[in-house]
Design a protein around this motif. Structure first.
Motif, PDB file in Angstrom:
ATOM      1  N   SER A 423       0.805  -1.221   0.000  1.00 32.50           N
ATOM      2  CA  SER A 423       0.000   0.000   0.000  1.00 32.50           C
ATOM      3  C   SER A 423       0.838   1.271   0.000  1.00 32.50           C
ATOM      4  CB  SER A 423      -0.935   0.004   1.214  1.00 32.50           C
ATOM      5  OG  SER A 423      -0.189  -0.137   2.411  1.00 32.50           O
ATOM      6  N   ALA A 424       2.156   1.134   0.174  1.00 32.53           N
ATOM      7  CA  ALA A 424       3.032   2.313   0.164  1.00 32.53           C
ATOM      8  C   ALA A 424       4.091   2.236  -0.918  1.00 32.53           C
ATOM      9  CB  ALA A 424       3.705   2.468   1.527  1.00 32.53           C
ATOM     10  N   PHE A 425       3.992   1.239  -1.787  1.00 25.91           N
ATOM     11  CA  PHE A 425       5.037   1.057  -2.793  1.00 25.91           C
ATOM     12  C   PHE A 425       5.107   2.246  -3.756  1.00 25.91           C
ATOM     13  CE2 PHE A 425       6.657  -0.932  -6.796  1.00 25.91           C
ATOM     14  CZ  PHE A 425       7.956  -1.144  -6.339  1.00 25.91           C
ATOM     15  N   CYS A 426       4.010   2.990  -3.875  1.00 28.10           N
ATOM     16  CA  CYS A 426       3.981   4.125  -4.788  1.00 28.10           C
ATOM     17  C   CYS A 426       4.955   5.225  -4.382  1.00 28.10           C
ATOM     18  CB  CYS A 426       2.564   4.686  -4.887  1.00 28.10           C
ATOM     19  SG  CYS A 426       1.870   5.216  -3.309  1.00 28.10           S
ATOM     20  N   ASP A 444       5.722  -8.838  -1.603  1.00 27.31           N
ATOM     21  CA  ASP A 444       4.340  -8.638  -2.043  1.00 27.31           C
ATOM     22  C   ASP A 444       4.125  -7.351  -2.848  1.00 27.31           C
ATOM     23  OD1 ASP A 444       3.419 -11.034  -0.858  1.00 27.31           O
ATOM     24  OD2 ASP A 444       3.295 -10.036   1.082  1.00 27.31           O
ATOM     25  N   CYS A 445       5.160  -6.569  -3.074  1.00 25.28           N
ATOM     26  CA  CYS A 445       5.026  -5.374  -3.911  1.00 25.28           C
ATOM     27  C   CYS A 445       5.161  -5.777  -5.385  1.00 25.28           C
ATOM     28  CB  CYS A 445       6.104  -4.344  -3.557  1.00 25.28           C
ATOM     29  SG  CYS A 445       5.978  -3.703  -1.871  1.00 25.28           S
ATOM     30  N   ASP A 446       4.381  -5.158  -6.233  1.00 25.35           N
ATOM     31  CA  ASP A 446       4.368  -5.498  -7.659  1.00 25.35           C
ATOM     32  C   ASP A 446       5.425  -4.677  -8.398  1.00 25.35           C
ATOM     33  OD1 ASP A 446       3.871  -6.214 -10.239  1.00 25.35           O
ATOM     34  OD2 ASP A 446       1.733  -5.741 -10.197  1.00 25.35           O
ATOM     35  N   LEU A 447       6.567  -5.326  -8.706  1.00 26.82           N
ATOM     36  CA  LEU A 447       7.661  -4.650  -9.401  1.00 26.82           C
ATOM     37  C   LEU A 447       7.506  -4.703 -10.915  1.00 26.82           C
ATOM     38  CD1 LEU A 447       8.840  -4.929  -6.527  1.00 26.82           C
ATOM     39  CD2 LEU A 447      11.055  -5.399  -7.576  1.00 26.82           C
ATOM     40  N   ARG A 449       5.386  -3.272 -12.718  1.00 28.45           N
ATOM     41  CA  ARG A 449       4.818  -2.035 -13.255  1.00 28.45           C
ATOM     42  C   ARG A 449       5.868  -0.944 -13.436  1.00 28.45           C
ATOM     43  NH1 ARG A 449      -0.947  -1.606  -9.946  1.00 28.45           N
ATOM     44  NH2 ARG A 449      -1.761  -3.632 -10.607  1.00 28.45           N
ATOM     45  N   GLY A 450       7.058  -1.342 -13.799  1.00 25.18           N
ATOM     46  CA  GLY A 450       8.058  -0.350 -14.177  1.00 25.18           C
ATOM     47  C   GLY A 450       9.136  -0.077 -13.153  1.00 25.18           C
ATOM     48  N   TYR A 451       9.089  -0.705 -11.972  1.00 19.12           N
ATOM     49  CA  TYR A 451      10.145  -0.461 -10.989  1.00 19.12           C
ATOM     50  C   TYR A 451      11.378  -1.272 -11.381  1.00 19.12           C
ATOM     51  CZ  TYR A 451      12.383   0.685  -6.584  1.00 19.12           C
ATOM     52  OH  TYR A 451      13.243   1.182  -5.636  1.00 19.12           O
ATOM     53  N   SER A 452      12.493  -0.622 -11.479  1.00 16.23           N
ATOM     54  CA  SER A 452      13.699  -1.238 -12.026  1.00 16.23           C
ATOM     55  C   SER A 452      14.630  -1.739 -10.924  1.00 16.23           C
ATOM     56  CB  SER A 452      14.451  -0.237 -12.900  1.00 16.23           C
ATOM     57  OG  SER A 452      15.688  -0.774 -13.330  1.00 16.23           O
ATOM     58  N   LEU A 453      15.195  -2.929 -11.143  1.00 11.60           N
ATOM     59  CA  LEU A 453      16.237  -3.477 -10.270  1.00 11.60           C
ATOM     60  C   LEU A 453      17.626  -3.285 -10.879  1.00 11.60           C
ATOM     61  CD1 LEU A 453      14.568  -6.858  -9.170  1.00 11.60           C
ATOM     62  CD2 LEU A 453      14.672  -4.720  -7.881  1.00 11.60           C
ATOM     63  N   HIS A 471       6.563 -10.403  -8.567  1.00 15.24           N
ATOM     64  CA  HIS A 471       6.268 -10.480 -10.005  1.00 15.24           C
ATOM     65  C   HIS A 471       7.496 -10.191 -10.881  1.00 15.24           C
ATOM     66  CE1 HIS A 471       1.942 -10.683  -9.088  1.00 15.24           C
ATOM     67  NE2 HIS A 471       2.186  -9.751  -8.196  1.00 15.24           N
ATOM     68  N   ILE A 472       8.648 -10.656 -10.437  1.00 15.68           N
ATOM     69  CA  ILE A 472       9.853 -10.484 -11.254  1.00 15.68           C
ATOM     70  C   ILE A 472      10.171 -11.796 -11.964  1.00 15.68           C
ATOM     71  CG2 ILE A 472      10.825  -8.641  -9.827  1.00 15.68           C
ATOM     72  CD1 ILE A 472      12.614 -10.725  -8.504  1.00 15.68           C
ATOM     73  N   ALA A 473      10.811 -11.692 -13.142  1.00 15.46           N
ATOM     74  CA  ALA A 473      11.150 -12.878 -13.929  1.00 15.46           C
ATOM     75  C   ALA A 473      12.627 -13.221 -13.853  1.00 15.46           C
ATOM     76  CB  ALA A 473      10.740 -12.679 -15.388  1.00 15.46           C
ATOM     77  N   GLN A 474      13.452 -12.263 -13.448  1.00 17.62           N
ATOM     78  CA  GLN A 474      14.885 -12.531 -13.364  1.00 17.62           C
ATOM     79  C   GLN A 474      15.566 -11.528 -12.451  1.00 17.62           C
ATOM     80  OE1 GLN A 474      16.455 -12.176 -17.320  1.00 17.62           O
ATOM     81  NE2 GLN A 474      15.938 -10.011 -17.517  1.00 17.62           N
TER      82      GLN A 474
END
Length: 778
Positions: A423-426, A444-447, A449-453, A471-474
């Motif tokens: 709820s605060a990831f924004c 549990d944060c949805d990465l 949607r454009g958040y870069s590692l 929700h990361i693939a690699q």
């Protein structure tokens, strides 16, 4: 209501008797049909009445009481008719005709009455409330308004109780009822139970006799200051339990409480009482406790996750060479629990603690102290820090885009931890803003949607990386730069492989991955690993050789090809620190017999979970009560298994869950088992597959068993346990039984034999005092 229910049951039974061969042929056809109709109607009415009887008596109106009286009178009328018809002796033709005629008229009248009463029962039943809803700890009126919209418009059919510390919320819901404080007697019981533990007695007078006059007096004074508030009493008791039993130390506690809660339930006073226990703790425990403020109120905190975060923060230091950091952290967790600062959450079947809650008043205290000491900065709409203040640790619990400006302006160069909730990831800053980060938890944060590692590899000081369900693939290849990383959690993602650079993380102690995520060659170089879950070695058998190099492993989950288990034994024999071993087998339908036979379980094994079809030829060596003292969970398949083996397992002192499969080919002709008194003293769940004959439970066996699930052959059961009344399994000897599932293998038995046994087993379950849920099928 119970009287009426019993009367109906009695009359229904007598109607069945009236329809037996001895009497039914004396009835004309119309009266036989009327009697059958009455029996059916009464059974239906009895069922409805039983449901109505479950309603508390204080919720039943006068109409229900009148119904109960009418039903009792109706039952008497029906019994009179039955008795008249069953009068012994011969009657002349005219008398017999008159009797029949009167009975038919009475039967018709009674049938009409029954219909009327059924309608009235249904009406009363619909007016009674059948759900009861409790909503705990509402802080804000807007929250209640949201909940209220989800409920039916009318207030018929349910009762709602809410708890809150906000009087305005209570008034909005429908009126406030202030809980009364505990009486002095109950306060004493709560206090002494926590202080004296097993020494405690139910009688307060007996406890007072164990104390000298001064201690008894000061304890009463302490309780007066606690004001009958349970949390205050438990917290104070935890503090007293750590002190010597003398009046000087106890009066120190009494004087420290100040005015207490005797005249007020103010939050400040409660905070003062709680803070006594806080300041009595050693400094390392205080820091660990305050760190819990990074989690929101009412959050379920996973025990292992918390300890690994403590380790990453540097809160846990090695006290002696023989003890791991995790073991020390585990002792810290237990000490906080024993001091009543955290509330444990237990696994249902194993009884092991896997998580904890923090009481809301304790949470309020640690958030306040954490802010005062600048340990954690919390953004949740309540706790807030000015933009000019330096951040040491960030907990982003709730935020909106328009609240993100302070975080963008403020310096993040000194942030050591960032714990972010969905709820605060924004408002989460980009990774390149951090320089000395040691803990990054984005669980549990949805990465996606454009958040870069992309800059993850630049966080050179990182010790803990929590990316579970993000929700990361690699992962980026640069993760190999994180030389200090201790914990990597990437479960719950669509990640098919780890980067090859992972093998450079020489300080890694905990690696959580999904069972389909492949690890690179060289995993054996991570010799500090204590937790590895789950390792897929179906790709290459060479990984088994590397696994044997990870000598510090405590927790190991493996995926294995069938036929490779023999190669695994040599590796497992080197891993003597294993506490939790899980093996899942893949391959064709052929059973793997004896592949693990040479393996000897480590002494401190707590859980052994081997999914079938991996079979042991016999029960593994040293699986007895003098060696495996800590084993609580056992799931195993054994080919050659007999009564002696079952008794060996039954003596394991800590075993709470047993899933056992045996090979029916090696059980002889009948293959039944007897569980005698004293066996399986702690078992809660028992699942047994493959047995030819049934299991018989003697008095004193499995006193804590709640869940029972097993199968056996119908023919063998009839030969072993059936008497004139049905099977004698001894289900009534299991005092804690709650759920029973029995599967009957019907091969070689007639359909009638199967039906008879099913009916007898259902009856055995239905007459059990606990009325357990039961499923018996062939």
């Amino acid at each position: 209501m119970e009287t009426a229910t019993g009367a109906l049951s009695r009359v229904s039974t007598r109607l069945v008797l009236l329809l037996t061969d001895e009497y039914k042929y004396n009835l004309p056809k119309s009266m036989r049909e009327g009697t059958m109709f009455l029996q059916s109607e009464l059974e239906s009415l009895e069922f409805a009445l039983k449901k109505l009887s479950n309603t508390p008596t204080d919720q039943l109106n006068i109409q229900a009481e009148i119904l109960a009286r009418d039903l009792s009178e109706l039952s008497d009328d029906i019994e009179d008719i039955i008795d008249t018809h069953m009068t012994p002796g011969k009657l002349n033709k005219k008398a017999k005709f008159n009797l029949m005629f009167r009975c038919m008229i009475a039967t018709h009248m009674i049938a009409t009455q029954i219909g009327d009463i059924k309608s009235r029962v249904s009406e009363v039943h619909e007016r009674c409330p059948r759900y009861f809803l409790v909503i705990d700890d509402i802080w804000d009126i807007s929250v209640w308004q949201t909940i209220r919209r989800a409920l039916p418009d009318n207030d018929i059919g349910y009762i709602i109780i809410t708890t809150t510390r906000n009087f305005g919320v209570a008034e909005e819901v429908g009126g406030a009822y202030k809980l009364k404080p505990l009486s002095l007697s109950n306060s004493q019981k709560l206090l002494y139970r926590r202080i004296f533990g097993n020494e405690n007695k139910d009688n307060i007078e007996d406890i007072d006799k164990c104390l000298n006059k001064e201690l008894a007096e000061v304890s009463k004074r302490i309780l007066q200051k606690c004001g009958g508030v349970p949390l205050a009493i438990v917290t104070t008791a935890s503090l007293l339990a750590s002190k010597a039993r003398n009046e000087i130390d106890w009066y120190d506690v009494y004087n420290s409480i100040g005015t207490g809660l005797s005249d007020s339930t103010d939050v400040v006073n409660m905070r003062k009482i709680l803070s006594l226990s806080y300041y009595e703790m050693p400094s390392h425990l205080r820091t660990c406790l305050l760190y819990l403020s990074v989690f929101p109120e009412d959050y379920k905190i996973e025990k292992d996750r918390l300890i690994w975060m403590w380790i990453a923060e540097g809160f846990i230091q090695c006290e002696n060479q023989g003890k791991s950091l995790f073991a020390i952290g585990d002792s810290y967790f237990n000490e906080l629990m024993n001091r009543s600062m955290i509330q444990p959450i237990y696994e249902r079947y194993t009884g092991l603690i896997y998580a904890c809650h923090v009481h809301d008043m304790v949470h309020d205290l640690i958030c306040f102290l954490s802010s005062e000491e600048n340990l954690v900065t919390i953004l949740n709409g309540v706790w807030y820090t000015s933009p000019s203040k330096l951040f040491g640790r960030l907990s982003l619990q709730y935020g909106k885009e328009d609240n993100s400006k302070p975080l963008r302006i403020a310096s993040l160069e000194h942030v050591r931890s960032a714990v972010v909730f969905p709820s605060a990831f924004c408002v989460m800053p980009v990774l390149r803003r951090f320089r000395v980060l040691r803990v990054l938890n984005l669980q549990d944060c949805d990465l996606s949607r454009g958040y870069s590692l992309e800059y993850l590899g630049d966080l050179f000081h990182l010790r803990y990386l929590g990316l579970c369900a993000t929700h990361i693939a690699q992962l980026p290849q640069q993760i190999g730069n994180l030389k200090f990383l201790q914990t990597l959690d990437v479960r719950g993602n669509n990640m098919f492989s780890l980067p090859s650079t992972v093998v450079q993380l020489k300080n890694l102690m905990c690696l959580y991955i999904d069972e389909f995520t492949r690890v690179p060659n060289g995993i054996g170089s991570l010799t500090n690993l204590e937790v590895l879950s789950t390792l897929d070695i179906t790709v290459s058998i060479d990984i088994i050789e590397e696994l044997g190099q990870l000598m510090k492993l405590r927790v190991l989950h493996i995926l294995l090809f069938i036929g490779w288990s023999g190669r695994l034994v040599e590796c497992l024999s080197k891993l003597q620190n294993i506490e939790y071993l899980y093996i899942k087998i893949f391959g064709d339908n052929q059973w793997d017999f004896g592949g693990l036979d040479a393996w000897v379980a480590p002494r401190h094994l707590c859980r052994l979970d081997i999914e079938w079809p991996c079979w042991f030829s016999t029960l593994p060596a040293r699986m007895n009560q003098s060696y495996l003292l800590d084993l609580v969970y056992l799931s195993i398949a054994v080919r050659d298994f007999g009564q002696v083996n079952l008794e060996t397992l039954g003596r394991l002192p800590a075993l709470r869950l047993l899933k056992l499969s045996v090979d029916p080919k090696n059980l002889g002709t009948l293959g039944g088992f007897i569980i005698g008194a004293g066996l399986f003293p702690c078992l809660v769940l028992f699942q047994f597959g493959g047995s030819i004959g049934p299991i018989v439970f003697q008095q004193g066996a499995m006193p804590r068993l709640e869940i029972l699930n097993f199968e056996f052959c119908v023919q063998a059961a009839r030969q072993i346990i059936c008497n004139g009344d049905g099977p004698e399994l001894g289900l009534g000897n299991l005092p804690s039984l709650q759920d029973v599932k029995i599967y009957l293998r019907s091969r070689g038995a007639s359909k009638e034999e199967v039906r008879e046994l099913e009916a007898a087993l259902r009856h055995a379950a239905e007459i059990h005092p606990n009325l357990p849920k039961h499923q018996i099928c062939g």
